[in-house]
Design a protein around this motif. Structure first.
Motif, PDB file in Angstrom:
ATOM      1  N   GLY A  66     -15.933   7.526   6.180  1.00  0.00           N
ATOM      2  CA  GLY A  66     -16.828   7.710   5.040  1.00  0.00           C
ATOM      3  C   GLY A  66     -16.117   7.888   3.717  1.00  0.00           C
ATOM      4  O   GLY A  66     -16.749   7.902   2.664  1.00  0.00           O
ATOM      5  N   ILE A  67     -14.805   8.024   3.744  1.00  0.00           N
ATOM      6  CA  ILE A  67     -14.043   8.209   2.503  1.00  0.00           C
ATOM      7  C   ILE A  67     -14.143   6.926   1.672  1.00  0.00           C
ATOM      8  O   ILE A  67     -13.813   5.844   2.156  1.00  0.00           O
ATOM      9  CB  ILE A  67     -12.570   8.547   2.814  1.00  0.00           C
ATOM     10  N   PRO A  68     -14.630   7.024   0.424  1.00  0.00           N
ATOM     11  CA  PRO A  68     -14.834   5.820  -0.383  1.00  0.00           C
ATOM     12  C   PRO A  68     -13.611   4.912  -0.499  1.00  0.00           C
ATOM     13  O   PRO A  68     -13.742   3.690  -0.457  1.00  0.00           O
ATOM     14  CB  PRO A  68     -15.262   6.370  -1.745  1.00  0.00           C
ATOM     15  N   LEU A  69     -12.416   5.471  -0.619  1.00  0.00           N
ATOM     16  CA  LEU A  69     -11.225   4.620  -0.763  1.00  0.00           C
ATOM     17  C   LEU A  69     -10.849   3.917   0.533  1.00  0.00           C
ATOM     18  O   LEU A  69     -10.021   3.008   0.517  1.00  0.00           O
ATOM     19  CB  LEU A  69     -10.044   5.444  -1.290  1.00  0.00           C
ATOM     20  N   ALA A  70     -11.467   4.289   1.654  1.00  0.00           N
ATOM     21  CA  ALA A  70     -11.213   3.580   2.917  1.00  0.00           C
ATOM     22  C   ALA A  70     -11.636   2.119   2.792  1.00  0.00           C
ATOM     23  O   ALA A  70     -11.094   1.256   3.474  1.00  0.00           O
ATOM     24  CB  ALA A  70     -11.951   4.260   4.071  1.00  0.00           C
ATOM     25  N   ARG A  71     -12.591   1.847   1.902  1.00  0.00           N
ATOM     26  CA  ARG A  71     -13.045   0.469   1.687  1.00  0.00           C
ATOM     27  C   ARG A  71     -12.042  -0.364   0.905  1.00  0.00           C
ATOM     28  O   ARG A  71     -12.160  -1.580   0.829  1.00  0.00           O
ATOM     29  CB  ARG A  71     -14.391   0.465   0.954  1.00  0.00           C
ATOM     30  N   ARG A  72     -11.053   0.285   0.312  1.00  0.00           N
ATOM     31  CA  ARG A  72     -10.073  -0.423  -0.518  1.00  0.00           C
ATOM     32  C   ARG A  72      -8.668  -0.346   0.050  1.00  0.00           C
ATOM     33  O   ARG A  72      -7.723  -0.812  -0.563  1.00  0.00           O
ATOM     34  CB  ARG A  72     -10.081   0.141  -1.926  1.00  0.00           C
ATOM     35  N   GLY A  73      -8.511   0.314   1.198  1.00  0.00           N
ATOM     36  CA  GLY A  73      -7.174   0.453   1.774  1.00  0.00           C
ATOM     37  C   GLY A  73      -7.270   0.939   3.204  1.00  0.00           C
ATOM     38  O   GLY A  73      -8.073   0.425   3.981  1.00  0.00           O
ATOM     39  N   ALA A  74      -6.480   1.933   3.532  1.00  0.00           N
ATOM     40  CA  ALA A  74      -6.430   2.466   4.893  1.00  0.00           C
ATOM     41  C   ALA A  74      -6.393   3.985   4.845  1.00  0.00           C
ATOM     42  O   ALA A  74      -5.916   4.580   3.874  1.00  0.00           O
ATOM     43  CB  ALA A  74      -5.195   1.946   5.612  1.00  0.00           C
ATOM     44  N   VAL A  75      -6.904   4.590   5.908  1.00  0.00           N
ATOM     45  CA  VAL A  75      -6.849   6.044   6.047  1.00  0.00           C
ATOM     46  C   VAL A  75      -6.154   6.346   7.370  1.00  0.00           C
ATOM     47  O   VAL A  75      -6.616   5.923   8.425  1.00  0.00           O
ATOM     48  CB  VAL A  75      -8.255   6.683   6.044  1.00  0.00           C
ATOM     49  N   GLU A  76      -5.038   7.026   7.297  1.00  0.00           N
ATOM     50  CA  GLU A  76      -4.339   7.480   8.501  1.00  0.00           C
ATOM     51  C   GLU A  76      -4.850   8.877   8.827  1.00  0.00           C
ATOM     52  O   GLU A  76      -4.822   9.762   7.972  1.00  0.00           O
ATOM     53  CB  GLU A  76      -2.835   7.510   8.250  1.00  0.00           C
ATOM     54  N   VAL A  77      -5.334   9.074  10.038  1.00  0.00           N
ATOM     55  CA  VAL A  77      -5.876  10.359  10.466  1.00  0.00           C
ATOM     56  C   VAL A  77      -4.860  10.999  11.411  1.00  0.00           C
ATOM     57  O   VAL A  77      -4.504  10.406  12.427  1.00  0.00           O
ATOM     58  CB  VAL A  77      -7.239  10.186  11.176  1.00  0.00           C
ATOM     59  N   ARG A  78      -4.408  12.201  11.062  1.00  0.00           N
ATOM     60  CA  ARG A  78      -3.414  12.880  11.868  1.00  0.00           C
ATOM     61  C   ARG A  78      -3.804  14.323  12.137  1.00  0.00           C
ATOM     62  O   ARG A  78      -4.125  15.063  11.208  1.00  0.00           O
ATOM     63  CB  ARG A  78      -2.102  12.911  11.109  1.00  0.00           C
ATOM     64  N   PRO A  79      -3.752  14.724  13.414  1.00  0.00           N
ATOM     65  CA  PRO A  79      -4.043  16.127  13.717  1.00  0.00           C
ATOM     66  C   PRO A  79      -2.939  17.019  13.128  1.00  0.00           C
ATOM     67  O   PRO A  79      -1.772  16.637  13.095  1.00  0.00           O
ATOM     68  CB  PRO A  79      -4.017  16.205  15.239  1.00  0.00           C
ATOM     69  N   ILE A  80      -3.340  18.180  12.681  1.00  0.00           N
ATOM     70  CA  ILE A  80      -2.380  19.165  12.177  1.00  0.00           C
ATOM     71  C   ILE A  80      -1.767  19.885  13.380  1.00  0.00           C
ATOM     72  O   ILE A  80      -2.487  20.305  14.297  1.00  0.00           O
ATOM     73  CB  ILE A  80      -3.076  20.180  11.241  1.00  0.00           C
ATOM     74  N   GLU A 110       0.850  -1.190   0.000  1.00  0.00           N
ATOM     75  CA  GLU A 110       0.000   0.000   0.000  1.00  0.00           C
ATOM     76  C   GLU A 110       0.885   1.240   0.000  1.00  0.00           C
ATOM     77  O   GLU A 110       1.891   1.291   0.705  1.00  0.00           O
ATOM     78  CB  GLU A 110      -0.907   0.016   1.224  1.00  0.00           C
ATOM     79  N   ALA A 111       0.516   2.220  -0.794  1.00  0.00           N
ATOM     80  CA  ALA A 111       1.279   3.461  -0.870  1.00  0.00           C
ATOM     81  C   ALA A 111       0.329   4.643  -0.718  1.00  0.00           C
ATOM     82  O   ALA A 111      -0.879   4.520  -0.939  1.00  0.00           O
ATOM     83  CB  ALA A 111       2.007   3.546  -2.215  1.00  0.00           C
ATOM     84  N   LEU A 112       0.889   5.775  -0.352  1.00  0.00           N
ATOM     85  CA  LEU A 112       0.104   6.997  -0.227  1.00  0.00           C
ATOM     86  C   LEU A 112      -0.453   7.360  -1.588  1.00  0.00           C
ATOM     87  O   LEU A 112       0.278   7.485  -2.565  1.00  0.00           O
ATOM     88  CB  LEU A 112       0.988   8.126   0.319  1.00  0.00           C
TER      89      LEU A 112
END
Length: 118
Positions: A98-112, A76-78
């Motif tokens: 809810g991000i559609p691509l979350a169903r096909r990979g991963a979503v990293e959530v980071r505070p700014i 998996e790549a960014l």
């Protein structure tokens, strides 16, 4: 608070998809961006070109060094990002889910991190 949602997925899986399936993902992704905007959470979003177009930059001994491709070898790549506004991490996670691509990979959530100004 602002959160960066980094989208990671296996580009080979996307490459193997039909043109119609790719159009569906693009349509769903743009629709979700509009939904986030309507709800006051959207700041910015962008898809990235594949990892083979990346260049990694380092400063070694005061000199610029570049390496073609991403830093890490991984399946998996960014592949893109969405910058959102959320009340807290829990809300950011709900929005990222809810991000559609979350169903096909991963979503990293980071505070700014807000850099304090002197």
């Amino acid at each position: 608070m602002k959160y960066l949602c980094l989208l990671y997925f296996d580009g080979k899986q996307l490459d193997a998809m039909s043109a119609e399936d790719k159009k569906t993902i693009d349509r769903d992704s743009l629709a979700y961006d509009r939904e986030l905007e309507r709800r006051g959470h959207f700041i910015a979003a962008q898809a990235l070109q594949g990892p083979d177009s990346a260049v990694t930059v380092r400063i070694e001994g005061g000199k610029v060094s570049t390496t073609d491709g991403p830093y890490a070898e991984t399946k998996e790549a960014l592949g893109g990002f969405i910058l959102i506004e959320a009340d807290d991490l829990n809300q950011a996670i709900q929005l990222a889910a809810g991000i559609p691509l979350a169903r096909r990979g991963a979503v990293e959530v980071r505070p700014i991190y807000d850099v304090p100004h002197p």
